[in-house]
Design an enzyme around this catalytic site. Sequence first.
Site, PDB file in Angstrom:
ATOM      1  N   SER A 112     -73.625-126.465   0.792  1.00  0.00           N
ATOM      2  CA  SER A 112     -74.372-127.507   1.486  1.00  0.00           C
ATOM      3  C   SER A 112     -73.856-127.737   2.897  1.00  0.00           C
ATOM      4  O   SER A 112     -72.656-127.634   3.163  1.00  0.00           O
ATOM      5  CB  SER A 112     -74.266-128.816   0.694  1.00  0.00           C
ATOM      6  OG  SER A 112     -74.841-129.892   1.409  1.00  0.00           O
ATOM      7  N   TYR A 134     -79.400-128.412   6.563  1.00  0.00           N
ATOM      8  CA  TYR A 134     -80.215-129.590   6.832  1.00  0.00           C
ATOM      9  C   TYR A 134     -80.547-129.608   8.310  1.00  0.00           C
ATOM     10  O   TYR A 134     -79.694-129.326   9.155  1.00  0.00           O
ATOM     11  CB  TYR A 134     -79.472-130.872   6.454  1.00  0.00           C
ATOM     12  CG  TYR A 134     -79.531-131.220   4.995  1.00  0.00           C
ATOM     13  CD1 TYR A 134     -80.760-131.422   4.364  1.00  0.00           C
ATOM     14  CD2 TYR A 134     -78.376-131.380   4.233  1.00  0.00           C
ATOM     15  CE1 TYR A 134     -80.823-131.762   3.016  1.00  0.00           C
ATOM     16  CE2 TYR A 134     -78.426-131.721   2.891  1.00  0.00           C
ATOM     17  CZ  TYR A 134     -79.660-131.904   2.289  1.00  0.00           C
ATOM     18  OH  TYR A 134     -79.719-132.227   0.962  1.00  0.00           O
ATOM     19  N   THR A 160     -83.420-126.664   3.911  1.00  0.00           N
ATOM     20  CA  THR A 160     -84.037-127.677   3.057  1.00  0.00           C
ATOM     21  C   THR A 160     -85.042-128.469   3.890  1.00  0.00           C
ATOM     22  O   THR A 160     -84.706-128.983   4.965  1.00  0.00           O
ATOM     23  CB  THR A 160     -82.972-128.611   2.471  1.00  0.00           C
ATOM     24  OG1 THR A 160     -82.131-127.846   1.594  1.00  0.00           O
ATOM     25  CG2 THR A 160     -83.600-129.743   1.684  1.00  0.00           C
ATOM     26  N   LYS A 236     -86.334-124.253   1.048  1.00  0.00           N
ATOM     27  CA  LYS A 236     -86.144-125.027  -0.189  1.00  0.00           C
ATOM     28  C   LYS A 236     -86.815-126.393  -0.090  1.00  0.00           C
ATOM     29  O   LYS A 236     -86.680-127.083   0.922  1.00  0.00           O
ATOM     30  CB  LYS A 236     -84.648-125.216  -0.459  1.00  0.00           C
ATOM     31  CG  LYS A 236     -84.329-126.022  -1.715  1.00  0.00           C
ATOM     32  CD  LYS A 236     -82.821-126.128  -1.915  1.00  0.00           C
ATOM     33  CE  LYS A 236     -82.461-126.866  -3.185  1.00  0.00           C
ATOM     34  NZ  LYS A 236     -82.808-128.291  -3.120  1.00  0.00           N
ATOM     35  N   HIS A 260     -86.058-131.556  -5.448  1.00  0.00           N
ATOM     36  CA  HIS A 260     -84.720-132.048  -5.104  1.00  0.00           C
ATOM     37  C   HIS A 260     -84.058-132.703  -6.313  1.00  0.00           C
ATOM     38  O   HIS A 260     -83.314-133.692  -6.181  1.00  0.00           O
ATOM     39  CB  HIS A 260     -84.800-133.038  -3.938  1.00  0.00           C
ATOM     40  CG  HIS A 260     -83.635-132.964  -2.995  1.00  0.00           C
ATOM     41  ND1 HIS A 260     -83.690-132.315  -1.786  1.00  0.00           N
ATOM     42  CD2 HIS A 260     -82.380-133.458  -3.074  1.00  0.00           C
ATOM     43  CE1 HIS A 260     -82.533-132.423  -1.163  1.00  0.00           C
ATOM     44  NE2 HIS A 260     -81.708-133.110  -1.940  1.00  0.00           N
ATOM     45  N   ARG A 295     -81.224-126.286 -17.399  1.00  0.00           N
ATOM     46  CA  ARG A 295     -80.052-126.604 -18.217  1.00  0.00           C
ATOM     47  C   ARG A 295     -79.677-125.501 -19.208  1.00  0.00           C
ATOM     48  O   ARG A 295     -78.551-125.500 -19.701  1.00  0.00           O
ATOM     49  CB  ARG A 295     -80.299-127.897 -19.014  1.00  0.00           C
ATOM     50  CG  ARG A 295     -80.488-129.147 -18.162  1.00  0.00           C
ATOM     51  CD  ARG A 295     -79.210-129.538 -17.446  1.00  0.00           C
ATOM     52  NE  ARG A 295     -79.378-130.742 -16.649  1.00  0.00           N
ATOM     53  CZ  ARG A 295     -79.746-130.739 -15.362  1.00  0.00           C
ATOM     54  NH1 ARG A 295     -79.976-129.582 -14.738  1.00  0.00           N
ATOM     55  NH2 ARG A 295     -79.869-131.873 -14.687  1.00  0.00           N
TER      56      ARG A 295
END
Length: 367
Positions: A112, A134, A160, A236, A260, A295
């Site tokens: 990130s 970002y 993103t 994204k 998100h 998951r």
Amino acid sequence: MSAPFADAPPGLAGVRNAARAVTDPAVWDFVEGGSGAETTLAANRAALDGLALLPRVLTGRTGADPSGRLLGTDAAMPVAVAPMAYQSLLHPEGEQAVARAARAAGVPFVLSTLSSRPVEAVVATGADVWFQLYWLRERTRTDELVARAEDSGCRALMVTVDVPAMGRRWRDVRNGFSLPPHVRAANLEPGSDERAHRSTPGVSALADHTRSLFGVPTLRDLERLRRRTSLPLVVKGVLDARDARRAAECGADAVVVSNHGGRQFDGAPPSIAQLPSVAEAVAGLCAVLLDSGIRTGTDVLRALALGASGVLIGRPVLWGLAAHGEEGVAEVLCVLRDEVREALLLTGCADLADAAELRVRRWAADA
């Protein structure tokens, strides 16, 4: 390596339980929470659970290979670790521990912009690192981040596009959540994260910080970024097939169908529900990835059967990190790979190409 969750419930539920037991409640809310009433957060899981795969039989399969390629590089399974901010909240080694575990598991790690470890240090772990970008208000700062990602050896750039502002995350508001002094935005200018450390009752300091920092990218910005970098470019935060098509026509190598993780617009559809239309819209133009709610290994196959070439996994990685650091993340990824392999075998698939041919049935509301 010993299995740190050997005495826990099966699958990743035991990892979650172990993580919650050792995590500060406000940090736990930051990780687990969604925006608004958390309707979309819950819908992600419900939508995945409502999809059944039709197994093939009479194939003679006795084994299955979950390996493949993501953005042109080998991966042990069609999974990358999703970009998640401030991982040092959960363990002192933060992103570096996660990157080492991802390297050992043979999957990419997406770092990130709001990482608590600098990109150079994370790339130095030897992991296959993609940099999540970002869009910042100051174009020069955005360009500097892109240059750092390129110079440090990142192998892809993931921009993103679904955060014009941070969604209202009521758990963080109620907790007056802010970053502790030892957790910094390591890829930003020193002092630029000051707002994220201001603790004010009834205010999310992180929302205040991003409000002052983030800009809103446009198609023109995306075109400029495509010209600016030679790295594979991933977009994204796409849910509408029309936006996916526009991103592909701007030169994106992949799009990520994502809400998100239920943390932005509460009322957006589950990501998996939008996957088929996006995959159809960009067929032959770019790859499609999926995140939000993954998951299990069966979830991975559900995504492949509906048109994705891979998925991003988020919160379970943080559970492993909180509970047992690098070893915990390694165990999460090991469990997931075993589940993908087993799901392939039990549905009669030898590999990922076979999984893409599986048929999906809905067995929930419209069963």
